[in-house]
Write an enzyme that holds these catalytic residues in place. Structure first.
Site, PDB file in Angstrom:
ATOM      1  N   ARG A 141      37.108  13.437  34.994  1.00 14.39           N
ATOM      2  CA  ARG A 141      37.952  12.240  34.977  1.00 14.39           C
ATOM      3  C   ARG A 141      38.372  11.980  33.536  1.00 14.39           C
ATOM      4  O   ARG A 141      37.672  11.305  32.790  1.00 14.39           O
ATOM      5  CB  ARG A 141      37.188  11.047  35.536  1.00 14.39           C
ATOM      6  N   CYS A 194      37.976   9.100  43.579  1.00 14.08           N
ATOM      7  CA  CYS A 194      39.347   9.404  43.169  1.00 14.08           C
ATOM      8  C   CYS A 194      40.359   8.603  43.987  1.00 14.08           C
ATOM      9  O   CYS A 194      41.377   8.146  43.456  1.00 14.08           O
ATOM     10  CB  CYS A 194      39.634  10.892  43.330  1.00 14.08           C
TER      11      CYS A 194
END
Length: 214
Positions: free
Chosen positions: A128, A51
């Site tokens: 995601r 991330c």
């Protein structure tokens, strides 16, 4: 036997789910972005390596999105305080400024509305997911990635560019299209139109496949 619950996903070309949320830049709602494109993207958790690479890549490409009239808005189920600490950590350790807001979605209202929480997952981390919303508030594209795999920000930029090209010129964009490339003309809808297609000034391959410079 207990009925298996299926995830609820928003639908392409329909109004994107509305939201009112706290962010690292203060309150935000979908209506704040009317008249501009928006890339809304979720990540599983703050302070995670993949991330962090994605957020830094979004930050480095922030001006490219702004030049397209497109804003960025991140999200995870972490708190605003956690987001702020993570943004500061990225600045301290990598010298990258995160200038876009990040939604605090501890309540999971936004992530649930957009189908970011997968039933059967081992935790409530948002997957995601990336959503492209047009200036009218319609959802135009959705991308989902597994937890271990980082996104390509260049591809998301290209996706926004391709959607804008399609809207502006009434065309479709082929595989790996980039701005400046030829685009595909919509195929004829009638036999008569198909007969005339070769004479309409396009780069002609066959009646159903013609391209044009846009």
């Amino acid at each position: 036997m207990t009925e298996k619950i299926q995830p609820t996903l928003p639908r392409l070309n329909e109004p994107a789910p509305d939201f009112h949320a706290k962010t690292t830049h203060g309150p935000r709602k979908l209506a704040d972005y009317k008249g501009r494109w928006l890339v809304l993207f979720s990540h599983p958790a703050d302070f995670t390596p993949v991330c962090s690479t994605e957020f830094m890549a979004f930050a480095r490409n922030h001006d490219r999105f702004l030049e397209l009239g497109c804003d960025l808005l991140g999200l995870s189920v972490d708190s605003t305080h956690s987001h702020i600490a993570w943004v500061r950590s990225i600045k301290q350790n990598f010298d990258v400024d995160i200038r876009f807001p990040i939604i605090d979605d501890i309540s999971m209202q936004v992530s649930s509305a957009y189908g970011m929480i997968m039933p059967g997952a081992s935790d409530t981390s948002a997957v995601r997911a990336t959503f492209v919303i047009d200036p009218e508030g319609k959802l135009r594209a959705m991308l989902y990635y597994p937890m271990p795999t980082g996104r390509s920000i260049d591809e998301i930029v290209r996706l926004v560019q391709a959607l804008q090209c399609a809207d502006a010129h009434g065309v479709a964009t082929p595989e790996a299209w980039q701005p400046g490339d030829r685009a595909i003309v919509p195929p004829p809808a009638t036999v008569d139109e198909a007969e005339r297609r070769a004479e309409q000034g396009y780069e002609y391959t066959d009646w159903y496949f013609c391209t044009t410079q846009v």
